[in-house]
Design a protein around this motif. Sequence first.
Motif, PDB file in Angstrom:
ATOM      1  N   ARG A   1       0.826  -1.209   0.000  1.00  0.00           N
ATOM      2  CA  ARG A   1       0.000   0.000   0.000  1.00  0.00           C
ATOM      3  C   ARG A   1       0.856   1.253   0.000  1.00  0.00           C
ATOM      4  O   ARG A   1       0.575   2.222  -0.702  1.00  0.00           O
ATOM      5  CB  ARG A   1      -0.925   0.008   1.210  1.00  0.00           C
ATOM      6  CG  ARG A   1      -1.940   1.154   1.156  1.00  0.00           C
ATOM      7  CD  ARG A   1      -2.783   1.193   2.353  1.00  0.00           C
ATOM      8  NE  ARG A   1      -1.982   1.793   3.415  1.00  0.00           N
ATOM      9  CZ  ARG A   1      -2.442   2.117   4.594  1.00  0.00           C
ATOM     10  NH1 ARG A   1      -3.671   1.871   4.911  1.00  0.00           N
ATOM     11  NH2 ARG A   1      -1.665   2.687   5.499  1.00  0.00           N
TER      12      ARG A   1
ATOM     13  N   ARG B   1       2.130   2.018  -3.390  1.00  0.00           N
ATOM     14  CA  ARG B   1       1.124   2.528  -4.324  1.00  0.00           C
ATOM     15  C   ARG B   1       0.799   3.994  -4.093  1.00  0.00           C
ATOM     16  O   ARG B   1       0.709   4.760  -5.047  1.00  0.00           O
ATOM     17  CB  ARG B   1      -0.159   1.704  -4.206  1.00  0.00           C
ATOM     18  CG  ARG B   1      -0.114   0.453  -5.046  1.00  0.00           C
ATOM     19  CD  ARG B   1      -1.440  -0.247  -5.033  1.00  0.00           C
ATOM     20  NE  ARG B   1      -1.267  -1.417  -4.185  1.00  0.00           N
ATOM     21  CZ  ARG B   1      -2.187  -1.940  -3.425  1.00  0.00           C
ATOM     22  NH1 ARG B   1      -3.376  -1.415  -3.373  1.00  0.00           N
ATOM     23  NH2 ARG B   1      -1.934  -2.981  -2.677  1.00  0.00           N
ATOM     24  N   VAL B   2       0.578   4.400  -2.853  1.00  0.00           N
ATOM     25  CA  VAL B   2       0.175   5.779  -2.569  1.00  0.00           C
ATOM     26  C   VAL B   2       1.118   6.486  -1.608  1.00  0.00           C
ATOM     27  O   VAL B   2       0.834   7.588  -1.162  1.00  0.00           O
ATOM     28  CB  VAL B   2      -1.270   5.831  -2.001  1.00  0.00           C
ATOM     29  CG1 VAL B   2      -2.271   5.456  -3.060  1.00  0.00           C
ATOM     30  CG2 VAL B   2      -1.394   4.990  -0.766  1.00  0.00           C
TER      31      VAL B   2
ATOM     32  N   LEU C   1       2.309  10.164  -1.949  1.00  0.00           N
ATOM     33  CA  LEU C   1       1.399  11.268  -1.621  1.00  0.00           C
ATOM     34  C   LEU C   1       1.486  11.707  -0.159  1.00  0.00           C
ATOM     35  O   LEU C   1       0.820  12.658   0.232  1.00  0.00           O
ATOM     36  CB  LEU C   1      -0.041  10.862  -1.941  1.00  0.00           C
ATOM     37  CG  LEU C   1      -0.372  10.695  -3.419  1.00  0.00           C
ATOM     38  CD1 LEU C   1      -1.766  10.141  -3.591  1.00  0.00           C
ATOM     39  CD2 LEU C   1      -0.221  12.005  -4.150  1.00  0.00           C
TER      40      LEU C   1
ATOM     41  N   LEU D   1      -9.038   8.932  -0.961  1.00  0.00           N
ATOM     42  CA  LEU D   1      -7.612   9.153  -1.188  1.00  0.00           C
ATOM     43  C   LEU D   1      -6.911   9.481   0.120  1.00  0.00           C
ATOM     44  O   LEU D   1      -5.824   8.952   0.412  1.00  0.00           O
ATOM     45  CB  LEU D   1      -7.411  10.290  -2.194  1.00  0.00           C
ATOM     46  CG  LEU D   1      -5.969  10.656  -2.512  1.00  0.00           C
ATOM     47  CD1 LEU D   1      -5.285   9.500  -3.225  1.00  0.00           C
ATOM     48  CD2 LEU D   1      -5.918  11.911  -3.358  1.00  0.00           C
TER      49      LEU D   1
ATOM     50  N   VAL E   1      -3.716   7.255   1.962  1.00  0.00           N
ATOM     51  CA  VAL E   1      -2.368   7.786   2.081  1.00  0.00           C
ATOM     52  C   VAL E   1      -1.835   7.524   3.491  1.00  0.00           C
ATOM     53  O   VAL E   1      -2.479   7.886   4.475  1.00  0.00           O
ATOM     54  CB  VAL E   1      -2.332   9.301   1.784  1.00  0.00           C
ATOM     55  CG1 VAL E   1      -0.965   9.876   2.051  1.00  0.00           C
ATOM     56  CG2 VAL E   1      -2.749   9.556   0.352  1.00  0.00           C
TER      57      VAL E   1
END
Length: 101
Positions: A18, A21-22, A25, A94, A98
């Motif tokens: 995870r 992937r993000v 950010l 989102l 994050v």
Amino acid sequence: MHADTYDSTHQAIDIEKRERRVGFLTPYLTVIQIIQVILGIALIVSILLQARGAGLGSVFGGTGTVFKTRRGIDRLLFRFTIGLAIAFCLVSALGAAVPAA
């Protein structure tokens, strides 16, 4: 005992996936939260402007009668509210995805 180690290992791997992937950010998490607050306030205001039976036509000097279909600025405000709700949901998802710093 082996099952506990297996579960904790898989949880660590899932967290790493995870974050890959993000995770990029993470520096923008504060910006995402500010956008979420702004969208939330705008959504509340747009919902309150759609008080039942008091269409915006009456605000601008109209007769204040209730129509079955939305017209003019009422339709625009209705569609704008839907757009705000969708944007709020997307930004919330989102922000939840994050990882914190």
